[in-house]
Design a protein around this motif. Structure first.
Motif, PDB file in Angstrom:
ATOM      1  N   LYS A  37      19.910  31.656  31.983  1.00 26.44           N
ATOM      2  CA  LYS A  37      20.411  31.931  33.422  1.00 26.44           C
ATOM      3  C   LYS A  37      21.837  32.133  33.293  1.00 26.44           C
ATOM      4  CE  LYS A  37      20.274  30.394  38.321  1.00 26.44           C
ATOM      5  NZ  LYS A  37      19.578  29.248  39.245  1.00 26.44           N
ATOM      6  N   ILE A  38      22.494  33.196  33.784  1.00 23.98           N
ATOM      7  CA  ILE A  38      23.566  33.639  33.493  1.00 23.98           C
ATOM      8  C   ILE A  38      24.428  33.685  35.090  1.00 23.98           C
ATOM      9  CG2 ILE A  38      25.480  35.523  33.336  1.00 23.98           C
ATOM     10  CD1 ILE A  38      23.959  36.067  30.549  1.00 23.98           C
ATOM     11  N   GLN A  39      25.559  33.000  35.188  1.00 21.36           N
ATOM     12  CA  GLN A  39      26.269  33.187  36.440  1.00 21.36           C
ATOM     13  C   GLN A  39      27.280  34.187  36.049  1.00 21.36           C
ATOM     14  OE1 GLN A  39      28.440  29.770  38.282  1.00 21.36           O
ATOM     15  NE2 GLN A  39      28.405  30.856  40.283  1.00 21.36           N
ATOM     16  N   ALA A  40      27.233  35.370  36.774  1.00 25.03           N
ATOM     17  CA  ALA A  40      28.252  36.631  36.302  1.00 25.03           C
ATOM     18  C   ALA A  40      29.546  36.477  37.497  1.00 25.03           C
ATOM     19  CB  ALA A  40      27.447  37.720  36.364  1.00 25.03           C
ATOM     20  N   LYS A  41      30.702  36.460  36.699  1.00 22.38           N
ATOM     21  CA  LYS A  41      31.744  36.542  37.719  1.00 22.38           C
ATOM     22  C   LYS A  41      32.564  37.838  37.355  1.00 22.38           C
ATOM     23  CE  LYS A  41      32.251  31.554  38.230  1.00 22.38           C
ATOM     24  NZ  LYS A  41      32.460  31.466  39.833  1.00 22.38           N
ATOM     25  N   PRO A  42      32.430  39.034  37.797  1.00 23.39           N
ATOM     26  CA  PRO A  42      33.149  40.122  37.544  1.00 23.39           C
ATOM     27  C   PRO A  42      34.472  40.175  37.920  1.00 23.39           C
ATOM     28  CG  PRO A  42      31.125  40.596  38.574  1.00 23.39           C
ATOM     29  CD  PRO A  42      31.454  39.027  38.959  1.00 23.39           C
ATOM     30  N   ILE A  43      35.513  40.417  37.241  1.00 22.54           N
ATOM     31  CA  ILE A  43      36.781  40.795  37.697  1.00 22.54           C
ATOM     32  C   ILE A  43      37.375  42.109  37.478  1.00 22.54           C
ATOM     33  CG2 ILE A  43      39.267  40.096  37.299  1.00 22.54           C
ATOM     34  CD1 ILE A  43      38.218  37.582  36.086  1.00 22.54           C
ATOM     35  N   ILE A  44      37.694  42.920  38.407  1.00 23.55           N
ATOM     36  CA  ILE A  44      38.014  44.326  38.521  1.00 23.55           C
ATOM     37  C   ILE A  44      39.470  44.581  38.208  1.00 23.55           C
ATOM     38  CG2 ILE A  44      38.104  46.463  39.425  1.00 23.55           C
ATOM     39  CD1 ILE A  44      35.776  45.695  41.163  1.00 23.55           C
ATOM     40  N   ILE A  45      39.799  45.130  37.153  1.00 21.10           N
ATOM     41  CA  ILE A  45      41.268  45.235  36.788  1.00 21.10           C
ATOM     42  C   ILE A  45      41.642  46.537  36.961  1.00 21.10           C
ATOM     43  CG2 ILE A  45      43.288  44.750  34.962  1.00 21.10           C
ATOM     44  CD1 ILE A  45      41.954  42.455  35.578  1.00 21.10           C
ATOM     45  N   GLU A  46      42.545  46.968  38.032  1.00 25.73           N
ATOM     46  CA  GLU A  46      43.015  48.496  38.257  1.00 25.73           C
ATOM     47  C   GLU A  46      44.181  48.601  37.293  1.00 25.73           C
ATOM     48  OE1 GLU A  46      41.587  50.417  39.941  1.00 25.73           O
ATOM     49  OE2 GLU A  46      40.080  49.206  41.533  1.00 25.73           O
TER      50      GLU A  46
END
Length: 346
Positions: free
Chosen positions: A298-307
């Motif tokens: 079970k993965i808790q995904a934490k996406p970070i968008i870098i512009e």
């Protein structure tokens, strides 16, 4: 009830009620049935159908498949899961080309040597297409046998597997094997279901132990108890205008050969990676985290968008990376989790 009567009841039921119009049953070939059987491993029919149709449209026969790349196959497989199956199809196509002159083998011993094909899958392929007398033993068949014979305490192990194989081999008829195999699979999928089976309309109910006892839920195949690992992954999404950076995963894990975002089990590792690659960015934003489950993880995904300020070169040692175009997506294999993140970016 004799084995003959058992098999005849299945054949009669199949004649009137069985599934005969599934995509891989039309213009049946060894190739089509092989692809469908690999796709159906651990996956339901309704999920497989659209993937199978797309696959056959792209690769209508072995010649087209042999001329493809692994990435071509993974692209069509994206979202279906258990990606090792796609790799096995690719490897098998090369073996067939080299050892069998581009034709799917018809000998059971040759079929069993192909990647990803066990005894049940081989039996299904050869019986469905050539009506060879080989048994199948998938989850549906196992459930029927366990309930019908009232076998208690069935654990998922070699001993149980051997016992069920002995039973099904005795039941499987020499003639009309393909119809029998499809019939018993269909009976398990449509009537003798995992929950709330339709016992009243089952052709086997007269001598079924579970039906006589009105206790179908007592008889089941005990799965090995596995504790799902829980992990947190930070995903770095480098974005410049309508392009995002992805790397092909060359490690032997669940996403082998698929394209993914750079991922890290700790936020500090993600920051170190950004510094190492001298990422120049104007802003960053964290998307709401979400959970994504596998059979064992079970993965808790934490996406970070870098512009990014510009589309810069990324240090990519031992990996293949691309700038993925959100407007004109490249045809590459993507995990379901990555597809989820992409939908948040569009």
């Amino acid at each position: 009830m004799t084995f003959y009567v058992f098999s005849q009841l299945i054949l009669n039921w199949y004649h009137f009620n069985g599934r005969k119009n599934l995509p891989w049953q039309k213009d049946k070939t060894l190739y089509k049935v092989w692809i469908s059987e690999i796709m159906l491993q651990q996956t339901q029919v309704k999920t497989v159908i659209p993937y199978f149709k797309k696959f056959i449209l792209k690769f209508p026969n072995l010649k087209f498949l042999t001329n493809s790349t692994l990435n071509d196959i993974l692209y069509l497989w994206s979202g279906l899961g258990y990606y090792k199956r796609a790799k096995n199809i690719y490897k098998t196509s090369k073996i067939i080309q080299e050892k069998f002159n581009g034709k799917f083998p018809r000998n059971i011993s040759d079929v069993l040597k192909l990647p990803g094909i066990g005894k049940s899958t081989a039996g299904a392929i050869l019986s469905f297409t050539l009506n060879y007398s080989f048994s199948v033993l998938d989850g549906n068949v196992k459930r029927i046998l366990i309930r019908y014979y009232g076998i208690l305490g069935c654990s998922k192990n070699i001993k149980t597997e051997k016992k069920l194989w002995n039973i099904i081999k005795n039941i499987t008829p020499i003639h009309n094997t393909g119809n029998f195999n499809q019939g018993i699979i269909d009976l398990g999928a449509l009537i003798c279901t995992n929950c709330n089976p339709k016992c009243e309309i089952c052709p086997l109910k007269k001598n079924c132990v579970a039906y006589k006892e009105k206790a179908w839920n007592r008889y089941f195949l005990e799965k090995n108890k596995t504790i799902k690992l829980k992990k947190i992954y930070w995903f770095i999404i480098l974005r410049f205008k309508y392009k995002i950076w992805m790397e092909q995963n060359n490690t032997k894990n669940i996403w082998n050969n698929l394209f993914c975002f750079p991922s890290f089990e700790k936020r500090k590792y993600a920051i170190e990676w950004l510094k190492k690659n001298k990422i120049n960015f104007k802003k960053n934003k964290t998307i709401n985290s979400f959970n994504h489950e596998f059979t064992h993880l079970k993965i808790q995904a934490k996406p970070i968008i870098i512009e990014l300020l510009f589309q810069q070169k990324i240090i990519n040692i031992q990996k293949t990376g691309i700038w993925y175009n959100l407007k004109k997506p490249q045809k590459i294999g993507l995990p379901k989790l990555v597809e989820k993140i992409i939908t948040l970016l569009i």
